[in-house]
Design an enzyme around this catalytic site. Structure first.
Site, mmCIF file in Angstrom:
data_model
loop_
_atom_site.group_PDB
_atom_site.id
_atom_site.type_symbol
_atom_site.label_atom_id
_atom_site.label_comp_id
_atom_site.label_asym_id
_atom_site.label_seq_id
_atom_site.Cartn_x
_atom_site.Cartn_y
_atom_site.Cartn_z
ATOM 1 N N CYS A 79 -59.795 123.067 -85.277
ATOM 2 C CA CYS A 79 -59.556 123.177 -84.162
ATOM 3 C C CYS A 79 -60.452 122.106 -83.544
ATOM 4 O O CYS A 79 -60.271 120.823 -83.672
ATOM 5 C CB CYS A 79 -59.915 124.616 -83.573
ATOM 6 N N HIS A 183 -55.231 126.812 -85.934
ATOM 7 C CA HIS A 183 -56.271 127.776 -86.925
ATOM 8 C C HIS A 183 -55.596 128.318 -88.079
ATOM 9 O O HIS A 183 -54.969 129.201 -88.020
ATOM 10 C CB HIS A 183 -56.677 128.952 -85.889
ATOM 11 N N GLU A 185 -56.982 130.002 -90.239
ATOM 12 C CA GLU A 185 -57.572 131.272 -90.543
ATOM 13 C C GLU A 185 -56.842 132.365 -89.794
ATOM 14 O O GLU A 185 -57.021 133.805 -89.906
ATOM 15 C CB GLU A 185 -59.097 131.304 -90.423
#
Length: 203
Positions: A79, A183, A185
């Site tokens: 990011c 992202h 994750e």
């Protein structure tokens, strides 16, 4: 050991949880010596470009991060961690980024008529099927949260793109340097596979 750099401007918890979920040990560190001896590093980031650069400088992490990237060991920016790798951002004019790669960080134009910040899932057009995108479908869906986007100067470093009213360079790859505007994750099984692919480059 993979080091997650704690410089005061990263959403560390979700990154750490994702790596733990795939069975990977992570060291969260604000220690430059620990970073130096890590086998790979992750630079997360949330908030404003200028504030994050200020945090990096205050923590005296600018040179250690640059040295780590120069070492050729695997490095992943996430990011804002992608944006910081470039020379600067329209978000905070006059504040220099790390300058590892060349390109412009620009605001998503209001003229698109789309909601800003861009929050949600978008499909990627994968340009490099190696690196983070090994063993993956050509148009994976990933999760974004951002108001500013990358337009890279060198198209050869762009590993995927997306569209949100404007063409967005969604990720980059140069050697063992990887970075994503989205992202991983927070991108479900697809994102976890990307993190597994990153870990596969760690010797």
């Amino acid at each position: 050991m993979i080091a997650v750099i704690d410089y005061g401007a990263g959403n560390l918890q979700s990154v750490v949880k994702a790596f733990h979920f795939i069975g990977c040990d992570i060291l969260v560190t604000a220690d430059k010596e620990e970073l130096k001896h890590a086998s790979a590093a992750v630079l997360p980031g949330v908030g404003a470009f200028g504030d994050a650069m200020s945090c990096l400088k205050k923590a005296d992490f600018v040179t250690p991060v640059l040295d780590f990237i120069e070492s050729g060991k695997p490095f992943l920016g996430i990011c804002l961690g992608l944006q910081l790798l470039f020379e600067g951002s329209e978000e905070t004019p006059g504040i220099s980024g790390l300058g590892v790669l060349k390109g412009k960080i620009q605001k998503i134009p209001a003229e698109t008529g789309l909601k800003i910040p861009h929050i949600g899932w978008n499909s990627l057009s994968v340009k490099k099927s190696n690196g983070l995108f090994q063993n993956m479908e050509p148009n994976p869906y990933v999760y974004f949260v951002h108001s500013y986007y990358l337009k890279a100067e060198d198209p050869e470093v762009v590993s995927s793109t997306t569209d949100y009213g404007v063409a967005i360079d969604a990720s980059v790859q140069r050697g063992n340097l990887f970075a994503t505007q989205f992202h991983p994750e927070k991108s479900g099984k697809t994102g976890l596979q990307m993190l597994k692919n990153f870990v596969s480059f760690v010797s």
